[in-house]
Design an enzyme around this catalytic site. Sequence first.
Site, PDB file in Angstrom:
ATOM      1  N   GLU A  10       0.874  -1.549  -0.304  1.00  0.00           N
ATOM      2  CA  GLU A  10       0.292  -0.238   0.173  1.00  0.00           C
ATOM      3  C   GLU A  10       0.768   1.714   0.074  1.00  0.00           C
ATOM      4  OE1 GLU A  10      -2.520  -1.276   3.371  1.00  0.00           O
ATOM      5  OE2 GLU A  10      -2.843  -2.885   2.543  1.00  0.00           O
ATOM      6  N   SER A  25      -5.351  -4.435   0.902  1.00  0.00           N
ATOM      7  CA  SER A  25      -5.970  -5.737   1.306  1.00  0.00           C
ATOM      8  C   SER A  25      -4.880  -6.281   1.437  1.00  0.00           C
ATOM      9  CB  SER A  25      -6.294  -6.101  -0.778  1.00  0.00           C
ATOM     10  OG  SER A  25      -7.114  -7.344  -0.520  1.00  0.00           O
ATOM     11  N   GLU A  26      -4.413  -6.734   2.703  1.00  0.00           N
ATOM     12  CA  GLU A  26      -3.101  -7.752   3.001  1.00  0.00           C
ATOM     13  C   GLU A  26      -3.740  -9.030   2.702  1.00  0.00           C
ATOM     14  OE1 GLU A  26      -5.555  -4.835   4.411  1.00  0.00           O
ATOM     15  OE2 GLU A  26      -3.030  -3.536   5.049  1.00  0.00           O
ATOM     16  N   GLN A  66       1.863  -2.388   5.402  1.00  0.00           N
ATOM     17  CA  GLN A  66       1.530  -0.719   6.770  1.00  0.00           C
ATOM     18  C   GLN A  66       2.449  -0.718   7.579  1.00  0.00           C
ATOM     19  OE1 GLN A  66      -1.201   2.533   5.409  1.00  0.00           O
ATOM     20  NE2 GLN A  66       0.097   2.527   3.805  1.00  0.00           N
ATOM     21  N   PHE A  67       1.890  -1.282   8.025  1.00  0.00           N
ATOM     22  CA  PHE A  67       1.988  -1.418  10.257  1.00  0.00           C
ATOM     23  C   PHE A  67       1.691  -2.735  10.207  1.00  0.00           C
ATOM     24  CE2 PHE A  67       1.037   2.969   9.606  1.00  0.00           C
ATOM     25  CZ  PHE A  67       1.753   4.012  10.957  1.00  0.00           C
ATOM     26  N   ASP A 122       0.186  -3.820  12.639  1.00  0.00           N
ATOM     27  CA  ASP A 122      -1.234  -4.295  12.722  1.00  0.00           C
ATOM     28  C   ASP A 122      -2.170  -4.593  11.749  1.00  0.00           C
ATOM     29  OD1 ASP A 122      -0.503  -2.125  16.028  1.00  0.00           O
ATOM     30  OD2 ASP A 122       0.947  -1.539  13.723  1.00  0.00           O
ATOM     31  N   TYR A 123      -1.610  -3.947  10.714  1.00  0.00           N
ATOM     32  CA  TYR A 123      -2.414  -4.809   9.720  1.00  0.00           C
ATOM     33  C   TYR A 123      -2.197  -5.591   8.618  1.00  0.00           C
ATOM     34  CZ  TYR A 123      -3.807   0.328  10.677  1.00  0.00           C
ATOM     35  OH  TYR A 123      -4.103   1.195  11.241  1.00  0.00           O
ATOM     36  N   PRO A 167      -5.791  -8.529   8.789  1.00  0.00           N
ATOM     37  CA  PRO A 167      -6.077  -9.912   7.801  1.00  0.00           C
ATOM     38  C   PRO A 167      -5.396 -10.675   6.389  1.00  0.00           C
ATOM     39  CG  PRO A 167      -6.107  -7.420   7.787  1.00  0.00           C
ATOM     40  CD  PRO A 167      -5.512  -7.610   8.323  1.00  0.00           C
ATOM     41  N   HIS A 204      -1.571   1.418  15.890  1.00  0.00           N
ATOM     42  CA  HIS A 204       0.242   0.781  14.771  1.00  0.00           C
ATOM     43  C   HIS A 204       0.989   1.091  16.005  1.00  0.00           C
ATOM     44  CE1 HIS A 204      -3.072   3.858  12.792  1.00  0.00           C
ATOM     45  NE2 HIS A 204      -2.837   3.750  12.108  1.00  0.00           N
TER      46      HIS A 204
END
Lengths: 410, 337
Positions: free
Chosen positions: B29, B59-60, B82-83, B85-86, B89, B129
């Site tokens: 992303e 869309s991880e 991106q982080f 935390d993401y 998914p 984050h």
Amino acid sequence: MDEFSRLSLHVPEPAVRPGGQPDFSNVKIPKAGSVPRPEVDVAPEEIRDLAFSIIRVLNRDGEAVGPWAGLLSDEELLTGLRHMMTLRAFDARMLMAQRQGKTSFYMQHLGEEAVSCAFRRALRKGDMNFPTYRQAGLLIADDYPMVEMMNQIFSNESDPCHGRQLPVMYTSKEHGFFTISGNLATQYVQAVGWAMASAIKNDTRIAAGWIGDGSTAESDFHSALVFASTYRAPVILNIVNNQWAISTFQGIARGGSGTFAARGLGFGIPALRVDGNDYLAVYAVARWAAERARRNLGPTLIEYVTYRVGAHSTSDDPSAYRPKTESEAWPLGDPVLRLKKHLIVRGAWSEERHAQAEAEIMDEVIQAQKQAESHGTLHAGGKPSVRDIFEGVYAEMPPHIRRQRQKAGY
Amino acid sequence: MARMTMIEAVRSAMDVSMARDENVVVFGEDVGYFGGVFRCTQGLQAKYGKTRCFDAPISESGIVGTAIGMAAYGLKPCVEIQFADYMYPAYDQITQEAARIRYRSNGDFTCPIVLRMPTGGGIFGGQTHSQSPEALFTHVCGLKVIVPSNPYDAKGLLISAIEDPDPVMFLEPKRLYNGPFDGHHERAVTPWSKHELGDVPEGHYTIPIGKAEIRRKGSAVTVVAYGTMVHVALAAAEETGIDAEVIDLRSLLPLDLDTIVQSVTKTGRCVVVHEATLTSGFGAELVSLVQEHCFYHLEAPVIRVTGWDTPYPHAQEWDYFPGPARVGRALTEVMEA
Ligand SMILES: Cc1ncc(C[n+]2csc(CCOP(=O)(O)OP(=O)(O)O)c2C)c(N)n1
């Protein structure tokens, strides 16, 4: 040689980059009033065109025209204008507060005020929104106290989230505002679940899910559509297409030549596109969808065509990826100015009253900010207690967390 | 040699790898034109073209799933989440797919992908984050898990990760992106340009995956740490004056058990430090290995200093994040035991 040439990868690109001329020639904008208004029990396949057009009410002269017009009184429109102006003033102050180090982070709504402010007015008390971070208008238009919002942003001693949640991640069950997650799209499918529950319990309340254009790429978006269509959940599935997902233009999530609204068609969900900068059009479409949900006719998908005028967040610099003047070139105008003009055309408003209202509203916001700051800001004044870190993980604090709290000295 | 921040070192690793091997592709992303929200991929699209460095939809699961497919074809995808935390998914694609493709296909298919992701707190990132999810990955067989603590290591380890034939989780402590962290949040970050480990060779070099590094020699107690906590541990040793040996693990899976065992056998004491939540964190694995291998040399119980068993709070993050004071107290405690 083979009859096929070699393959190559297609990577979509926006029409222009910094330094170029803004170009929205690809955004096809129908005339205000030109899109028909079907009955709410219409068969989805009969209104496929509505997923590709743009429903608009306010024309260039500030008049409300066509079949989606005529739903709101002067008084209601003035209230709507006030909500949008309040949200804008609120954003301006909070943005400044972030720059002054009073909070770590902020996300503004500039240019998108009509979407959440008008939508909220089509809902009733008890309905539930599952918002993302750019729908504070849902709270403002429901008269949630601004001071509370600011307390949350400042993470101060009166923060309803006790300093534990990121700024702008509000929560209010009473105001139909589900607690925001930082993880995108997760809540879209939860909205469908809430709506299913309401149907299971033969309740009358409906739900609304919110997502950005970029986040429609997440799997949870597609899960939401499957469940909503399968169970005909009483839910409104909102997609705010503000053209950008941080630095990534909407073509990256959308692909092909379709629209975001058109994604509903494959699921048999009625799908509409609406001018997101037109308060009257947003309200009319939201009410249409709400009526469908309330009459047990199932989900509606709505794409709001709008533009993110400000930065993605206070950590973003849009001049690095799009022309500086792009927002001025946006063909659907400014939602506040458009409603203001309409009210003036209607004879219900004037430049003078507008200027006066602007000053009054800013004063209200400043007063709220003073009050919030008296409870502290992120780095100064009253703070949530370190004890609060350990509260609320479970309904009852288990012994291991109690031991850790004591170890931390609280 | 050049003075590089960790961001520049990470970028340089991708640059060097893309130049050497045209199968290396970078996506995620915002990583294309913009260069990523932390600018780790800045300039790569301009240099290598948009089919080798490009923006992905948000869309991880899609990002990791397509990376797996590209790897099956023969590419070497190095993707950015991106982080950290993401990453959730994509959890299914990472743990059930990427990690096991070699094993279940009997080597017919492999999965040489790298998943880079900023981790950890200390930037007022709030709950979503700031997470340190390493334990979720070290529990999965088939993955490798790396956490660098400085620019030199970040570059050498990332090149190794890209060249590695198996899936590698590359966790970048974002608190260290611009400079080392001395554990004092009220003090400004000292930039890497003032730091020896900001010296990074411009060209290709690798650091072996699975080798720890002793950052400070000592004989009284062993501190086992990784990422940001290496710097906190060093500060705690300085401030308490305790003769601590500080081990920077660099790679959690595979783990350099020998270095830990040698050190604890010598010192007889051990403190384990990480930012992540205590319960079932990676520290639990470290402590049990130490007791299994060094029991007869231990002169005190092994202590863990970690984040608390709560989500990461926004406003109180400095009370959550282990600092030198907390580590110092633990050092004193094991010395007095
Ligand atoms: C699962 C997940 N992945 C990535 C992010 C990081 N992120 C935060 S906002 C954002 C862009 C969202 O764009 P869009 O959905 O278009 O909404 P907008 O911000 O434009 O309103 C990204 C990638 C996240 N929060 N969650």
